[in-house]
Write an enzyme that holds these catalytic residues in place. Sequence first.
Site, PDB file in Angstrom:
ATOM      1  CB  CYS A  13      -1.186  -0.270   1.187  1.00 23.34           C
ATOM      2  SG  CYS A  13      -0.332   0.064   2.843  1.00 23.34           S
ATOM      3  CB  CYS A  16       4.799  -0.545   1.111  1.00 25.50           C
ATOM      4  SG  CYS A  16       3.866  -1.323   1.563  1.00 25.50           S
ATOM      5  CG  ASP A 418       2.977  29.230 -33.509  1.00 21.01           C
ATOM      6  OD1 ASP A 418       3.216  30.487 -33.157  1.00 21.01           O
ATOM      7  OD2 ASP A 418       4.095  28.736 -33.988  1.00 21.01           O
ATOM      8  CG  ASP A 616       5.234  23.997 -34.924  1.00 22.86           C
ATOM      9  OD1 ASP A 616       6.125  24.658 -34.198  1.00 22.86           O
ATOM     10  OD2 ASP A 616       5.309  24.892 -36.199  1.00 22.86           O
ATOM     11  CG  ASP A 620       5.785  27.184 -30.946  1.00 17.69           C
ATOM     12  OD1 ASP A 620       6.956  25.973 -31.070  1.00 17.69           O
ATOM     13  OD2 ASP A 620       5.015  27.424 -31.539  1.00 17.69           O
TER      14      ASP A 620
HETATM   15  P1  ADP Z   1       4.933  32.426 -36.578  1.00 16.75           P
HETATM   16  O1  ADP Z   1       4.797  33.300 -35.527  1.00 16.75           O
HETATM   17  O2  ADP Z   1       3.289  32.381 -36.962  1.00 16.75           O
HETATM   18  O3  ADP Z   1       4.465  30.841 -35.819  1.00 16.75           O
HETATM   19  P2  ADP Z   1       7.303  33.450 -37.483  1.00 16.75           P
HETATM   20  O4  ADP Z   1       7.149  33.840 -35.750  1.00 16.75           O
HETATM   21  O5  ADP Z   1       7.927  32.295 -37.350  1.00 16.75           O
HETATM   22  O6  ADP Z   1       5.605  32.730 -37.367  1.00 16.75           O
HETATM   23  O7  ADP Z   1       7.461  34.389 -38.470  1.00 16.75           O
HETATM   24  C1  ADP Z   1       7.155  35.864 -38.624  1.00 16.75           C
HETATM   25  C2  ADP Z   1       7.471  35.997 -39.925  1.00 16.75           C
HETATM   26  O8  ADP Z   1       9.181  36.266 -39.574  1.00 16.75           O
HETATM   27  C3  ADP Z   1       6.968  35.657 -41.116  1.00 16.75           C
HETATM   28  O9  ADP Z   1       5.222  35.940 -41.406  1.00 16.75           O
HETATM   29  C4  ADP Z   1       8.023  36.425 -42.040  1.00 16.75           C
HETATM   30  O10 ADP Z   1       7.437  37.397 -41.793  1.00 16.75           O
HETATM   31  C5  ADP Z   1       9.167  36.288 -41.145  1.00 16.75           C
HETATM   32  N1  ADP Z   1      10.142  35.083 -41.344  1.00 16.75           N
HETATM   33  C6  ADP Z   1      10.534  34.663 -40.213  1.00 16.75           C
HETATM   34  N2  ADP Z   1      11.063  33.534 -40.835  1.00 16.75           N
HETATM   35  C7  ADP Z   1      11.508  33.952 -42.099  1.00 16.75           C
HETATM   36  C8  ADP Z   1      11.968  32.912 -43.384  1.00 16.75           C
HETATM   37  N3  ADP Z   1      12.614  32.295 -43.465  1.00 16.75           N
HETATM   38  N4  ADP Z   1      12.233  33.949 -45.069  1.00 16.75           N
HETATM   39  C9  ADP Z   1      10.411  34.640 -45.300  1.00 16.75           C
HETATM   40  N5  ADP Z   1      10.784  35.033 -43.972  1.00 16.75           N
HETATM   41  C10 ADP Z   1      10.177  34.427 -42.917  1.00 16.75           C
HETATM   42 MG    MG Z   2       5.589  28.924 -35.395  1.00 16.93          MG
END
Ligand code: ADP
Ligand code: MG
Length: 728
Positions: A13, A16, A418, A616, A620
Amino acid sequence: MESLDLKISGMHCESCVRVVEKALRRAAGVGDASVNFAAGKASVIYDPALTSPELLVAEIVNKGYGARVIEAVDTAGDDRLYHEEVRALRTQLIVGAIFAVPALVLGMSMMQAPPWWHGYALWFLATPVQFYVGGPFYRGALAALKNRSSTMDTLVTLGTSAAYGYSLYLLLFEGGGADQYFETSAVLITLVVFGKYLEAVSRRRTSEAIRKLEKLFPGEASVIRNGVEARVPVGEVDPDETVVVRPGEQVPLDGEIIRGRTTLDESMVTGESIPVARGEGDPVIGSTINREGVFSMRVTRVGSETMLARIIRLVEDAQMRKAPVQRFADRVSSWFVPAVIAVAAATFLVWFFLLDAEPGFALVAAVSVLVIACPCALGLATPTAIMVGTGMGAAEGILIKGGAALETAGSLDHVVFDKTGTITRAEPRVTAVRVREDAGERRCIAIAAGLERGSEHPLAAAVVKKAEAEGIEPLEMDGFTAHPGRGVEALVEGTRYRIGSVRFIAESGTDTEYFRETVEAFEREGTTTVMLAGEGGPLAVFALRDTVRPDAADAVAGLHAMGLRTAMITGDNERVARTIARETGIMSFRAGVLPGEKADVIAGLQREGRVAMIGDGINDAPALARADIGIAMGSGTDIAMEAGDVVFMKDDLLSLPRAIRLSRLTMGRIRLNMFWALFYNVVGIPVAAGLLYPWTGWLLSPMIAGGAMAMSSVSVVLSSLMLRTKKF
Ligand code: ADP
Ligand code: MG
C-alpha cells in the site's frame, strides 16, 4: 546524472511506497526518486559516479522488498512478475479458504456448550492461516517496523494477532469454551488476501494500454542484403539498410520510402483512423500496417529510438510521475496508520475499563477499527486513474506526460495558439510576386530561393517551391544567418541579401517605402508578406497564403463550450492575424510577436489564470515551456515530442478539446475515488469502535470490516477502470 527504472515487488500500500521512496532518496548519489504503487515501479535519477543500479537494488531489498532493473522495453519480465504475484496470491487464497471456511462453520455452529475438542480444532484450523497465509503480512509489518514506520501490514498483523493470541490464551489458560476468535482471524486474513488478489488482477488492467502498444512491436523484416531478400528478426536490422514491405505486413521500423507508393494504417501510433497515402521520400513509422502497395524503405531508426519505443517510454514515464493531488493521499496515509492504532487502543481501553465490557467484546471492537481503517484504497485512488486516463489518451494519439500535466490540463482558463503550423497547415503557397522595375523577376526568385534553401521555415519552403514551379535554379549562397521570427540573410555572388518580414527588412536599415502600397494591398487581402532586399534596397515582395486547418473552428468552438478563453500569437502581420482570428472564432490575437516575446505574452496571460500554449515546438519552445502546460502538435516530430507536456501524434486540432475533456474526466474520477476511499474509513471507524452500539446494538464484526476493507480497494480500482467507458 542517469536515470533508471526499477520494478518493485512486495509493496502492499501507499505506506510501502513511502518506505521505498525514502530509502532511495536517502541513498548516496541519488538525485531524485519516485515510486508508482499502481505500476509497481520506481524511477530514479542517480549519479553513476557515486552509486550503481546494483547498490540501489540492494538498498530496496534491505527494506524487505524485491527490486529488479527494468531494461528498455521489457514485456516478458513484467508479465512474469505479474504472473508470479498473482500465482502467489492465489495459492494463499486457496489455502486460506481450505482452513478458514471450516473454521467459520465450526465456530458458528456450536456456540452453546461445545465439546472439549472444539477450541483445539479451531486452533488447528486457524494456525496455518495465521502464519502461512498471513506470513507476508508479518514480514511486511516487520520490514516496516525496522524502518520505524507502519503500513497496512502493521494493521492487519496487529488486528489478527490480537484475536488469535487472545483466543489461544483463553484456550490454554481459561479452559476455552465458546469464547474464542480463531475463526475471526482466519476469515479476516483470507478476506484481505482475496481483496489483494482481486486488486492485483484488476490493477493490471489499468496498464492495458501500454501492453497493447508493446504488443505492436513487429517480429521480422524482409531485408535486402547483398541483393537478396532475407527474413530476419527486427532486432538485427541496422539503420540505413533497405527493407521491403508487402501489403498486409507491418512496417518493421521507422524509415523513409525509397521506392513505391502505398497507403498506411497509422491508427495504432497516431490514433488517426483514416489510412494515409505515402510515396517516395515520405517517412513511415514502424509497427503501422501497409494496406496496399509494395514498397522499399531505408531504415532510419531502430531499437529504442523508434517512434513506438519512444511513445511507450513517454507513456510509462508519464504514469510514473505523480500528480500533485497524490501528495494529499501521501500526507493522509503517513499519519493515518499511527492514528488508527491509537484509535483502536482507545477503543479497547474505553470499552474495557470505562464501560466494563467483556474483554472479548472490547477486543473485537479494537480489531475492527484496525482493519476497517486501513488506508490502502486511498493510495490507489490517484495512480490507477492516471494510468487509465493516460492510456486512453495514448490510444487516441494524445500523449499526456504525467499526472501534473493532466491535472493542469483539467483546470485551464486560457488556451493560446501559435498560428503557423498550428492554426494553419504550415503549407503556404506563394500567390503573387512583385519586383522592382529594374530587377528581373526570375533573378529575384533565384536569389530568394537560394537564401531560403538554408531555412526550415514553412515560408522558406514555399519560396523554394515557387522557384521549382517556374523552373528557376536557386543561386548558391554562403554566410547564412537565420533570425528566428524575422527572416534570413546570406551572401549571393558577394552581395548581402535579406529576406523576411517587412519589419525585419526595415530594421536592418533598408528603406521599404518603394513597396509600401504593394505591401498594404497584400496585407489587406490577409496574405503574409515577405520582402527581399539587397544592399541597394528592396528588390521584391512575395505574397504567401496559408490555409487554415479545416478543424480549427470546431476545435476553438469546443474550447469555448468548455468555458475556456482562446487567443492566438503570431509573428505575422496584424491583418493576416485578424483574418484568421475571424475565420476560426478565436477570441483575441497578438500579431508581430517575435519568438522570444511569445513567452512574455504567455506570462502576461498567466496573471489571469492557467494558460496552455499549443504550437509545433519548432520556434515556440520557450513559449511552450513558459505556459502552465505546453501542447505540442507535430505529428510526432522529435522536437514536438520533447517540447510539450502534452503531445498530439495525430495532426488534428480536435485532439485539443479532447485532451482537456479527458483530463477533466480523469481528475473528476480521482476526486471521486478519494472520496470513496476516505468515506469507507470515516464512516467505518466509528461504527467499528462501537459508537452506535449503545443505541442500535450495531457493532461491525471484524470479518465484515475485513470484507469492507478488501472491497474498498477493489472498488477504487474498478472505478478507475470505469473511466474507459467514458467518451471524451
Ligand atoms: P508564426 O508566429 O506565425 O509561427 P514566425 O515567428 O515563424 O511566425 O515568423 C514571423 C514572420 O517572420 C513571418 O511571418 C515572416 O514574415 C518572417 N520570417 C521568419 N522566417 C522567415 C524566413 N525563413 N523567410 C521569410 N520570412 C521569414
Ligand atoms: Mg511557428
